[in-house]
Design an enzyme around this catalytic site. Structure first.
Site, PDB file in Angstrom:
ATOM      1  N   LYS A   1      -0.182  -3.117   9.085  1.00  0.00           N
ATOM      2  CA  LYS A   1       0.726  -1.994   9.278  1.00  0.00           C
ATOM      3  C   LYS A   1       1.941  -2.505  10.047  1.00  0.00           C
ATOM      4  O   LYS A   1       1.817  -2.973  11.182  1.00  0.00           O
ATOM      5  CB  LYS A   1       0.021  -0.880  10.054  1.00  0.00           C
ATOM      6  CG  LYS A   1       0.835   0.395  10.235  1.00  0.00           C
ATOM      7  CD  LYS A   1      -0.032   1.476  10.882  1.00  0.00           C
ATOM      8  CE  LYS A   1       0.702   2.799  10.974  1.00  0.00           C
ATOM      9  NZ  LYS A   1      -0.179   3.866  11.524  1.00  0.00           N
TER      10      LYS A   1
ATOM     11  N   ASN B   1       5.373   0.847   7.229  1.00  0.00           N
ATOM     12  CA  ASN B   1       4.875   0.580   5.887  1.00  0.00           C
ATOM     13  C   ASN B   1       3.670  -0.352   6.011  1.00  0.00           C
ATOM     14  O   ASN B   1       3.485  -1.021   7.022  1.00  0.00           O
ATOM     15  CB  ASN B   1       5.951   0.021   4.946  1.00  0.00           C
ATOM     16  CG  ASN B   1       6.797  -1.049   5.571  1.00  0.00           C
ATOM     17  OD1 ASN B   1       6.482  -1.568   6.635  1.00  0.00           O
ATOM     18  ND2 ASN B   1       7.892  -1.398   4.922  1.00  0.00           N
TER      19      ASN B   1
ATOM     20  N   ASP C   1      -3.306  14.724  13.818  1.00  0.00           N
ATOM     21  CA  ASP C   1      -2.757  14.688  12.460  1.00  0.00           C
ATOM     22  C   ASP C   1      -3.853  14.390  11.441  1.00  0.00           C
ATOM     23  O   ASP C   1      -3.669  13.579  10.533  1.00  0.00           O
ATOM     24  CB  ASP C   1      -1.634  13.660  12.340  1.00  0.00           C
ATOM     25  CG  ASP C   1      -0.729  13.936  11.132  1.00  0.00           C
ATOM     26  OD1 ASP C   1      -0.765  15.070  10.617  1.00  0.00           O
ATOM     27  OD2 ASP C   1      -0.003  13.031  10.706  1.00  0.00           O
TER      28      ASP C   1
ATOM     29  N   THR D   1       0.815  -1.212   0.000  1.00  0.00           N
ATOM     30  CA  THR D   1       0.000   0.000   0.000  1.00  0.00           C
ATOM     31  C   THR D   1       0.846   1.259   0.000  1.00  0.00           C
ATOM     32  O   THR D   1       0.630   2.175  -0.790  1.00  0.00           O
ATOM     33  CB  THR D   1      -0.951   0.010   1.219  1.00  0.00           C
ATOM     34  OG1 THR D   1      -1.843  -1.098   1.110  1.00  0.00           O
ATOM     35  CG2 THR D   1      -1.753   1.300   1.256  1.00  0.00           C
ATOM     36  N   GLY D   2       1.831   1.325   0.896  1.00  0.00           N
ATOM     37  CA  GLY D   2       2.647   2.534   0.950  1.00  0.00           C
ATOM     38  C   GLY D   2       3.493   2.584   2.199  1.00  0.00           C
ATOM     39  O   GLY D   2       3.492   1.677   3.030  1.00  0.00           O
ATOM     40  N   GLN D   3       4.211   3.681   2.326  1.00  0.00           N
ATOM     41  CA  GLN D   3       5.158   3.862   3.411  1.00  0.00           C
ATOM     42  C   GLN D   3       4.999   5.250   3.989  1.00  0.00           C
ATOM     43  O   GLN D   3       4.812   6.223   3.264  1.00  0.00           O
ATOM     44  CB  GLN D   3       6.574   3.676   2.871  1.00  0.00           C
ATOM     45  CG  GLN D   3       7.683   3.835   3.913  1.00  0.00           C
ATOM     46  CD  GLN D   3       9.021   3.431   3.346  1.00  0.00           C
ATOM     47  OE1 GLN D   3       9.179   2.331   2.842  1.00  0.00           O
ATOM     48  NE2 GLN D   3       9.987   4.320   3.402  1.00  0.00           N
TER      49      GLN D   3
END
EC number: 2.7.11.1
Length: 496
Positions: free
Chosen positions: A206, A189, A304, A182-184
């Site tokens: 995760k 990640n 956030d 998916t992503g970092q």
């Protein structure tokens, strides 16, 4: 609930949560009274725009539901979200295209210089929570594809920065078969996997970075997720669901429900420089306010909130607030000028004033503007620039608020005049402009409407959105709209 109608102060409407037994009994009594009234006046029951006869009319009655009971409001909003999901499950892309069609032809002329604004948020390196890793960088690092492990380094599962080296096809914890990446982010990640112990149910895993600071952050996120999930067993308040956690090769792993995209990706794919349809923004705002409600009940600050940390399902109708790596208990709010990603950072954080739930509300306001316009509301290059942009919208910050800021001397002189710090484009030297007064120059409504030729019902909703944002983006957090007031706002309560 007459007292709540007669006053709009934070003290009277700060929170609808009812804890005392006598108050609960009173609410139940009033609910029974309302039911009796509705039974008596059946001919009014179908007309939601008319007030119940036993209650005095007020200017607010036309924009609120007949009942101000907190349970009724939450149930009404939750039902509205469900209705939106049911009606728009196959129409998200069509509604975005419809918004594109509302744009005047001349919008395309002279707009090219604005297109660099959105990517700018990912090029600054002074923001501790705003790291972004593009796909080229990931590919260069050997992530997102089958990783060729050196047979002589079989124990080398972690890269130099502490990230787990993802191997497509490997099995985590003897049950999660990794099939995608998916992503970092800053803390971890994320991989896509199928749970072989649950009939190959899809999950997101995760994998927290393996260093002391990130492990502590991961454990803190785990604690907050458990608390939020336990407080919302029926999954009504739009915070990401955590299934379980485990350790894999010294990395803490959190297993989540699978979701499709984050809202940054949705904007980039469907609403670049244009934004999403007002119906989608209304539904998303409802869901975000419900998430804020749960956070407040659990005494948690997310700290956030931004489009990147909001995930949506496949049909883009339901969202979940995610990534609680920066979250904290409301009583543990350390004073730091770099909390929250910069473009979504409330002014009280920047000047070093004690903060609370208002910082998340500010971030939601910035996010809603961005969802509807496709543009970042306050694209400041520094904290000082962020203050200038906020005051361009709302006027100079109140002196009473400035005085309470630990970092006020970085932005204001002894007479509380704003010191605007900018770099001269010719000499490349820093110059300071002292500003004793700052008059609002940014037109929020003009930004929202832009070149659109809106039908009357949509124009009305955009005006309501503008009014809601005005109340969310108050510089003084004490005057900022509360979560419950936001849930009662006409933008939320009135359907299109």
């Amino acid at each position: 609930m007459k007292a709540e109608q007669d006053s709009s102060s934070d003290e009277n409407l700060e929170d609808f949560d009812v804890e005392e037994e006598d108050e609960e009994a009173l609410i139940e009594q009033r609910r029974l009274q309302r039911q009796a009234i509705v039974q008596k006046y059946k001919y009014l029951a179908e007309d939601s725009n008319m007030s119940v006869p036993s209650e005095p009319s007020s200017p607010q009655s036309s924009t609120r539901s007949r009942s101000n009971s907190p349970d009724d409001i939450l149930e009404r909003v939750a039902a509205d979200v469900k209705e939106y999901e049911r009606e728009n499950v196959d129409t998200f892309e069509a509604s975005v295209k419809a918004k594109h069609n509302l744009m005047a032809v001349e919008q395309n002329n002279g707009s090219s210089q604005k297109k660099i604004i959105a990517p700018d948020m990912f090029t600054e390196s002074d923001d501790m929570f705003a790291a972004y890793f593009d796909s080229a960088r990931l590919r260069a690092a050997g992530i997102g594809k089958d990783f060729k492990e050196n047979p002589n380094l079989r124990d080398n599962w972690t890269d130099a920065e502490g990230y787990y080296r993802v191997n497509i096809g490997e099995v985590l914890d003897k049950r999660y078969n990794v099939y995608g990446y998916t992503g970092q982010g800053v803390f971890s990640n994320v991989v896509r996997a199928r749970d072989m112990a649950r009939a190959n149910q899809e999950v997101a895993v995760k994998i927290i970075r393996n260093n002391e600071l990130m492990q502590k952050t991961g454990l803190k996120e785990l604690e907050f997720l458990k608390k939020l999930n336990d407080a919302d067993p029926d999954d009504k308040f739009h915070c990401l669901r955590l299934f379980r956690h485990f350790y894999h090769k010294q990395h803490l792993c959190l297993v989540f429900e699978p979701l499709s995209m984050n809202l940054r990706e949705v904007l980039k794919k469907y609403g670049k420089d244009v934004g999403l349809h007002i119906k989608a923004v209304r539904s998303y705002s409802q869901q975000l306010f419900l998430a804020l409600k749960l956070l407040k009940r659990c005494n948690i600050l997310h700290a956030d909130i931004k489009p990147d940390n909001i995930l949506v399902n496949e049909s883009k109708t339901i969202l979940k607030l995610c990534d609680f790596g920066s979250a904290s208990h409301v009583a543990d709010n350390d004073i730091t000028p770099y909390l929250v990603s910069r473009f979504y950072r409330a002014p009280e954080i920047i000047i070093g004033k004690i903060y609370d739930y208002g910082i998340d509300m500010w971030s939601v306001g910035c996010t809603l503007y961005e969802l509807y316009t496709g543009k970042i509301l306050f694209p400041g290059k520094t904290n000082n620039h962020m203050l200038k942009l906020a005051m361009d919208l709302k006027g100079k910050m109140p002196n009473k608020m400035i005085r309470k800021g630990v970092f006020k001397d970085q932005h204001f002189d002894q007479n509380l005049n704003f010191m605007y710090i900018e770099v001269d484009k010719v000499t490349e030297r820093e110059k300071v402009t002292v500003m004793s007064t700052i008059n609002p120059t940014k037109d929020l409504l003009a930004d929202l409407i832009g070149c659109q030729r809106l039908p009357e019902d949509q124009r009305k909703k955009v005006h309501q959105l503008k009014d809601l944002l005005d109340q969310i983006l108050m510089l003084d957090p004490a005057k900022r709209i509360s979560i419950n007031q936001a849930l009662q706002h006409a933008f939320i309560q009135e359907k299109i």
